[in-house]
Design an enzyme around this catalytic site. Structure first.
Site, PDB file in Angstrom:
ATOM      1  N   ASP A  45      31.148  41.528  32.139  1.00 33.42           N
ATOM      2  CA  ASP A  45      30.011  41.504  32.468  1.00 33.42           C
ATOM      3  C   ASP A  45      29.069  40.783  31.308  1.00 33.42           C
ATOM      4  O   ASP A  45      29.292  40.884  30.395  1.00 33.42           O
ATOM      5  CB  ASP A  45      29.428  43.051  32.717  1.00 33.42           C
ATOM      6  CG  ASP A  45      28.125  42.826  33.643  1.00 33.42           C
ATOM      7  OD1 ASP A  45      27.697  41.916  34.028  1.00 33.42           O
ATOM      8  OD2 ASP A  45      27.762  44.285  34.122  1.00 33.42           O
ATOM      9  N   ASP A  64      22.338  37.651  35.404  1.00 43.04           N
ATOM     10  CA  ASP A  64      21.571  38.150  36.568  1.00 43.04           C
ATOM     11  C   ASP A  64      20.545  38.977  36.384  1.00 43.04           C
ATOM     12  O   ASP A  64      20.594  39.735  35.198  1.00 43.04           O
ATOM     13  CB  ASP A  64      22.291  38.352  37.859  1.00 43.04           C
ATOM     14  CG  ASP A  64      23.271  39.753  37.509  1.00 43.04           C
ATOM     15  OD1 ASP A  64      23.681  39.485  36.636  1.00 43.04           O
ATOM     16  OD2 ASP A  64      22.881  40.576  38.314  1.00 43.04           O
ATOM     17  N   ALA A 116      23.525  45.618  41.890  1.00 48.17           N
ATOM     18  CA  ALA A 116      22.224  46.489  42.126  1.00 48.17           C
ATOM     19  C   ALA A 116      22.557  47.205  43.316  1.00 48.17           C
ATOM     20  O   ALA A 116      21.477  47.674  44.077  1.00 48.17           O
ATOM     21  CB  ALA A 116      20.842  45.740  42.179  1.00 48.17           C
ATOM     22  N   CYS A 172      46.273  66.452  44.478  1.00 42.64           N
ATOM     23  CA  CYS A 172      47.048  65.545  45.023  1.00 42.64           C
ATOM     24  C   CYS A 172      48.440  65.739  44.480  1.00 42.64           C
ATOM     25  O   CYS A 172      48.813  66.710  43.931  1.00 42.64           O
ATOM     26  CB  CYS A 172      46.472  63.889  44.784  1.00 42.64           C
ATOM     27  SG  CYS A 172      46.842  63.248  42.934  1.00 42.64           S
ATOM     28  N   CYS A 197      49.949  63.290  42.441  1.00 42.27           N
ATOM     29  CA  CYS A 197      50.001  62.307  41.065  1.00 42.27           C
ATOM     30  C   CYS A 197      50.846  63.173  40.108  1.00 42.27           C
ATOM     31  O   CYS A 197      50.882  64.256  40.118  1.00 42.27           O
ATOM     32  CB  CYS A 197      48.661  61.860  40.766  1.00 42.27           C
ATOM     33  SG  CYS A 197      47.744  62.764  39.771  1.00 42.27           S
ATOM     34  N   CYS A 213      48.542  66.021  38.757  1.00 43.65           N
ATOM     35  CA  CYS A 213      48.416  67.214  39.656  1.00 43.65           C
ATOM     36  C   CYS A 213      49.965  67.795  39.679  1.00 43.65           C
ATOM     37  O   CYS A 213      49.978  69.005  40.061  1.00 43.65           O
ATOM     38  CB  CYS A 213      47.877  66.549  41.055  1.00 43.65           C
ATOM     39  SG  CYS A 213      46.308  66.097  40.798  1.00 43.65           S
TER      40      CYS A 213
END
Length: 655
Positions: A84, A119, A186, A269, A271, A274
């Site tokens: 960015d 931007d 944005a 979950c 994973c 977890c």
């Protein structure tokens, strides 16, 4: 640089090629804070990451290392990196001490794969005057960045606040530039305040004006509950630091919402985190250690959701997934309902047929592209003067026609009787009314809905019946439909002679051809004496030959559509006016087309603007000479916009 592999709705899976590897889209780009990253995101599934060039530039130590060794070594990631430009800091602090040329040149210097121009991220709720002024600066800087770009792929960010026309204008202007990707900027304030309906407008007003051949990046979208909807709107890339920011607050991400550790009795979950730890284990840890573990869970669940979305696109049931996910929050459901206002845009990109059946999961399903397309086609089909509407029975309807009809009502009158000039249709949720001849065409035969009909669906059927009655001299309706849908009919009807319901095979193949290729196609293909061959196993129509034993077309068992033979292609080409059903290729590809080789997008110079993905098409040269025929892999807009990748999978050449 970017190729589409699979499509569903506006969603697509694709391949984005960069100098440091390929990215399979849709893809999530974890935000990497230079100098602070502690998690190996590549090990967890990241193919691409995003970091901030401005932060590196402002830190003397980081800037020196990145300038000498490159950004990949700086953040210890050897795959594609997007950077960015400092726009986020600009929006947060109001000013930054770097110019647009400087940030482009710096991104070139540190070897980023995908750079971004500086931007102006205009937030929601500003005045139009401010939005317009800042938008012009964004466009000017995007144009300016091309002068300083050398090797990097270039982002040009779509801005315009919440003014949809400004978003579209910006997308149009940026689409003219020689850049490779388009972030939609944005939008974080909209997501943070649950303004998902506004988000739909912002994304759709941007995506529908951007080139199809370039990936779209929804900036700051990092919560998995939004991914499916965003992909269905045509977004290919996502980035966010949500995985670590939520972890700092002891919050677990999931596609159905967010869980706070303090409220967890069980892990959310399956994973690795977890499965290995309990909520009590995490609560007993030091904050620093716990944060990294929760962040790892957040990445695991986010990457898993992206994989689920990719598979849904491949299977053709992305919108069923969206309907499930959007029920996670009332504002998301509201946004999904609002997306129906863009169904005309969505339908153009939705493939003609898919691998999976259409599942009705609520009133929102009535607004999907498949229903919209079907009804538009239905209204254009040739009509008889009389219509008999029957209640649904076992599918396919033509195989299980009722032997006797019960009480009947009618609207209008006709001098005809019996089955003379009589069209038979069946009531169906979600497609409304299905002609007997089309009952095996996808997705009319490949759909499931609950036995109990909801009020919205009842109203949909009632309105549709009232609408179609205007197109016929006489409409005869089964009695139970009058009661179920509150049609208010009182004129009873009785056939003067016993009516034996049956399907005329010639009518069937003619209707399917008209539905598939356009009005008049049935007459073009099947005007001569025919030999209709059925499958010995299923009894369904398989092949259609002429009286000289030339194969005209084969009806696919999977979806009820026709695949043309050489003879069928010749007949269709000779009777359907240019450019209908056609893809026009240049001279360079003409020999390859004649040999039956697939057509690449860069060789196509024109095509029928109504072509959809998965449609059977004719391949011709600039003089409209028939070269071959095949299946379109893209829609007409994509075919004309892409310069890489296959556009048509050729079935036969040498015509």
């Amino acid at each position: 640089m970017f190729q589409i592999k699979n499509k569903d709705s506006l969603g697509r899976t694709g391949i984005l090629k960069t100098k440091n590897g390929i990215v399979k889209t849709p893809a999530l780009m974890p935000v990497i804070h230079p100098g602070k990253q502690k998690i190996n995101v590549k090990k967890l599934g990241a193919e691409i990451v995003i970091t901030n060039a401005y932060i590196i530039y402002k830190n003397e130590e980081l800037r020196e290392k990145a300038s000498l060794e490159g950004v990949h070594k700086l953040i210890n990631f050897d795959g594609p990196i997007m950077t960015d430009s400092g726009s986020f800091q600009l929006s947060e602090y109001g000013d930054i001490d770097i110019t647009n040329p400087e940030v482009i040149e710096f991104q070139e210097l540190i070897g980023t794969d995908i750079g971004t121009s500086l931007d102006i991220p205009t937030p929601p709720n500003v005045t139009r005057n401010q939005a317009e002024k800042e938008l012009e600066i964004t466009i000017e800087r995007a144009q300016e960045s091309l002068k300083y770009r050398k090797e990097i792929l270039l982002n040009s960010v779509v801005q315009g606040s919440t003014f949809n026309d400004l978003r579209s204008y910006c997308a149009d202007e940026l689409g003219k530039l020689d850049v490779e990707l388009h972030p939609i900027g944005a939008v974080v304030p909209l997501m943070e305040s649950y303004r998902y309906t506004d988000l739909v407008d912002v994304v759709m007003s941007s995506v529908t004006h951007l080139p199809d051949s370039r990936p779209r990046h929804l900036m700051g979208a990092g919560h998995p509950m939004i991914f499916a909807l965003a992909v269905a709107m045509g977004c290919d890339l996502f980035d966010s630091a949500a995985y670590i920011l939520y972890a700092e607050d002891d919050r677990f991400l999931s596609p159905s919402g967010t869980y706070k550790l303090e409220n967890l009795q069980e892990m959310p979950c399956s994973c690795e985190i977890c499965c290995k730890y309990t909520p009590d284990d995490l609560r007993s840890m030091e904050k620093k250690e716990r944060k990294l573990l929760i962040a790892e869970h957040n990445l695991n669940i986010s990457f898993a959701e992206i994989r689920i979305i990719k598979q849904a696109i491949a299977d053709g049931n992305l919108m069923e997934l969206v309907e499930q996910r959007c029920r996670a929050h009332p504002r998301l459901l509201e946004a999904y309902r609002h997306l129906a206002n863009y169904v005309d845009d969505i339908e153009k990109y939705d493939p003609l047929y898919k691998k999976s059946a259409f599942f009705y999961s609520g009133p929102e399903s009535l607004k999907r592209a498949e229903v919209y397309r079907y009804l538009n086609k239905l209204y254009k089909m040739p009509k008889k003067s009389r219509l008999l509407i029957l209640s649904s029975s076992r599918k396919p309807y033509s195989t299980y026609l009722p032997e006797k009809l019960g009480k009947l009502y009618h609207i209008g009158t006709s001098t005809k009787s019996g089955d003379e000039d009589l069209q038979i249709m069946f009531v169906d949720i979600p497609f409304g009314l299905i002609p007997l001849e089309l009952d095996e065409v996808y997705p009319l035969a490949q759909n499931e809905s609950p036995v109990i009909t909801d009020e919205t669906a009842c109203e949909f059927i009632k309105n549709l019946i009232e609408q179609v009655t205007e197109d016929y001299e006489e409409v005869i309706i089964e009695g139970n439909l009058n009661e179920k849908f509150d049609l208010g009919l009182y004129c009873e009807y009785e056939f003067k002679e016993e009516l034996k319901l049956k399907l005329d095979e010639k009518d069937k193949i003619t209707s399917v051809a008209d539905y598939q290729f356009g009005k008049g196609a049935g007459a073009a293909l099947f005007e001569s004496k025919l030999d209709i061959v059925k499958s010995k196993k299923t009894g369904k129509i398989r092949h259609v030959y002429d009286d000289a034993e030339n194969l005209i077309a084969t009806m696919r068992a999977s979806d009820g559509f026709f695949v043309l033979s050489k003879e069928g292609a010749r007949r269709l080409h000779s009777r359907m006016e240019y450019p209908q059903n056609r893809v026009v290729v240049n001279q360079d590809s003409e020999p390859f087309a004649r040999e039956g080789k697939s057509i690449f997008a860069k060789f196509v110079i024109d095509c029928d603007r109504n072509i959809r993905a998965s449609e059977e098409v004719l391949i011709v040269n600039e003089n409209d000479e028939l070269l071959a025929f095949g299946k379109s892999l893209l829609n007409s807009a994509e075919i004309l916009d892409f310069k890489v990748g296959q556009a048509i999978k050729t079935r036969k050449g040498g015509i």
